[in-house]
Motif scaffolding. Structure first.
Motif, PDB file in Angstrom:
ATOM      1  N   ASP A  82      -7.289   7.738  10.707  1.00 41.91           N
ATOM      2  CA  ASP A  82      -7.638   7.435   9.855  1.00 41.91           C
ATOM      3  C   ASP A  82      -9.322   6.815  10.725  1.00 41.91           C
ATOM      4  O   ASP A  82      -9.636   5.561  10.554  1.00 41.91           O
ATOM      5  N   LYS A 128      -7.644   6.024   1.569  1.00 43.02           N
ATOM      6  CA  LYS A 128      -6.841   7.174   1.945  1.00 43.02           C
ATOM      7  C   LYS A 128      -5.815   7.220   1.016  1.00 43.02           C
ATOM      8  O   LYS A 128      -5.103   5.832   0.752  1.00 43.02           O
ATOM      9  N   GLU A 130      -2.072   8.996   0.156  1.00 43.99           N
ATOM     10  CA  GLU A 130      -1.621  10.406   0.321  1.00 43.99           C
ATOM     11  C   GLU A 130      -0.594  10.558  -1.215  1.00 43.99           C
ATOM     12  O   GLU A 130      -0.064   9.892  -1.612  1.00 43.99           O
ATOM     13  N   CYS A 131      -0.910  12.279  -1.025  1.00 44.12           N
ATOM     14  CA  CYS A 131       0.147  12.533  -2.324  1.00 44.12           C
ATOM     15  C   CYS A 131       0.450  13.752  -1.845  1.00 44.12           C
ATOM     16  O   CYS A 131       0.525  14.087  -0.585  1.00 44.12           O
ATOM     17  N   LYS A 132       0.812  14.365  -3.302  1.00 48.53           N
ATOM     18  CA  LYS A 132       1.252  15.858  -2.757  1.00 48.53           C
ATOM     19  C   LYS A 132       0.873  17.175  -3.527  1.00 48.53           C
ATOM     20  O   LYS A 132      -0.763  16.199  -4.835  1.00 48.53           O
ATOM     21  N   GLN A 138       3.054  17.800   1.302  1.00 49.57           N
ATOM     22  CA  GLN A 138       2.112  16.720   1.468  1.00 49.57           C
ATOM     23  C   GLN A 138       1.420  16.500   2.233  1.00 49.57           C
ATOM     24  O   GLN A 138       0.758  17.267   3.636  1.00 49.57           O
ATOM     25  N   SER A 140      -3.020  14.223   3.043  1.00 48.67           N
ATOM     26  CA  SER A 140      -3.542  12.408   3.074  1.00 48.67           C
ATOM     27  C   SER A 140      -5.205  13.299   2.769  1.00 48.67           C
ATOM     28  O   SER A 140      -5.636  14.332   3.073  1.00 48.67           O
ATOM     29  N   ARG A 141      -5.912  12.124   1.990  1.00 44.56           N
ATOM     30  CA  ARG A 141      -6.618  12.470   1.227  1.00 44.56           C
ATOM     31  C   ARG A 141      -8.005  10.910   1.653  1.00 44.56           C
ATOM     32  O   ARG A 141      -7.796  10.143   1.768  1.00 44.56           O
ATOM     33  N   LYS A 298       0.054   6.841  -2.619  1.00 46.22           N
ATOM     34  CA  LYS A 298       0.526   5.566  -2.344  1.00 46.22           C
ATOM     35  C   LYS A 298      -1.397   5.885  -1.562  1.00 46.22           C
ATOM     36  O   LYS A 298      -1.837   6.602  -0.719  1.00 46.22           O
TER      37      LYS A 298
END
Length: 310
Positions: A82, A128, A130-132, A138, A140-141, A298
């Motif tokens: 981050d 950011k 957070e996903c799959k 899992q 994050s992007r 998220k």
């Protein structure tokens, strides 16, 4: 002496139009004796690799000659846990793609030559998710413009894979290409059931047609939510559209081009610092014009996390 700018060029941006644009810009760079080092992307996520290596080599000025998708790839290479990998890092965007929503964030913009010679920068928020990913892993992007779940992400999938006559139409008019892809997506779409949390406050389970989280109100050409986003306020903007029929979705399209969709009863708007979405239905997540995965999702804001030269 002005430091050398490391420029990442995606010649396929704008359905190939970026290649000619780069040749013209490179001529301007040489005529103005501007120090730069250019690399050409050849495959997906190549920009992430390039930028990671360049940061490790000590570069602090980066140009991105592309569309929003490649700009997003660059974000993944300059952030870690981050934070930017170097406090001196500055990013310059040269909009050479189809839509280039990032460029629309700012009312007062320099010419490309003036940008690359400038030293002053401003700090902007990014966010950011957070996903799959599509394999279920899992991930994050980091995101600089916007992210959608629902009809817009389905339309985006079609927009990025156009061919034949539709591709030629898109090259001539991004808006026309977006309309064609949007109508194609509508014929295949059905609302999904989801629960949302906005700054941990639960929004009851309901049927949705789309949810967009954004720092840039524009998407897909000149479509817009009509929200004047502030780039350093530490807030996410969220718009969700209630579930509706295919005919109802088609009827909403004109209001997206006029920026008046929030006047519709089906549309809702909030700002927040954190947003979550949970669903058991099959739905695609799009970030900055690229489909990357699936819920649960998220989102969190990263205030003033990136220095950019405009």
């Amino acid at each position: 002496m002005q430091p050398e700018t490391f420029i990442i060029v995606n010649p396929t941006a704008g359905d190939g139009l970026a290649q000619k644009r780069w040749k013209n810009f490179e001529t301007d760079l040489k005529n103005n004796q501007i120090p730069y080092h250019a690399v050409i992307t050849e495959y997906r996520n190549h920009a992430t690799e390039f930028i990671s290596e360049a940061v490790s080599s000590g570069y602090t000025r980066f140009g991105v000659f592309s569309g929003d998708g490649t700009l997003n790839e660059v974000l993944q290479g300059i952030f870690k846990e981050d934070h930017v990998k170097s406090d001196d890092l500055k990013l310059i965007f040269f909009p050479a793609g189809s839509s280039c929503d990032f460029e629309k964030k700012f009312k007062h913009k320099r010419s490309w030559i003036d940008r690359i010679q400038a030293e002053d920068s401003i700090a902007i928020d990014i966010f950011k998710v957070e996903c799959k990913d599509f394999s279920g892993k899992q991930i994050s992007r980091y995101i600089i413009n916007n992210s959608s779940i629902g009809i817009i992400s389905l339309a985006n999938e079609k927009f990025n894979s156009v061919s034949g006559f539709t591709k030629k139409i898109k090259q001539m008019s991004v808006d026309a290409g977006a309309v064609i892809c949007g109508l194609k997506a509508i014929t295949q779409f059905k609302p999904f059931q989801a629960e949302m949390l906005i700054d941990k406050v639960k929004i009851p389970m309901q049927y949705l047609s789309n949810t967009t989280i954004f720092k840039t109100a524009y998407f897909g050409g000149d479509m817009s939510y009509g929200v004047d986003t502030v780039q350093d306020d530490g807030l996410l903007s969220v718009v969700w559209l209630e579930g509706t029929s295919r005919l109802g979705l088609a009827a909403l399209m004109p209001s997206l081009f006029t920026g008046t969709v929030l006047n519709k009863k089906l549309a809702h708007f909030r700002t927040c610092r954190e947003f979550e979405l949970h669903t058991e239905d099959s739905v695609i997540l799009e970030t900055d014009g690229e489909n990357i995965g699936t819920p649960p999702l998220k989102y969190t804001i990263l205030p003033k996390a990136l220095q950019v030269i405009i």
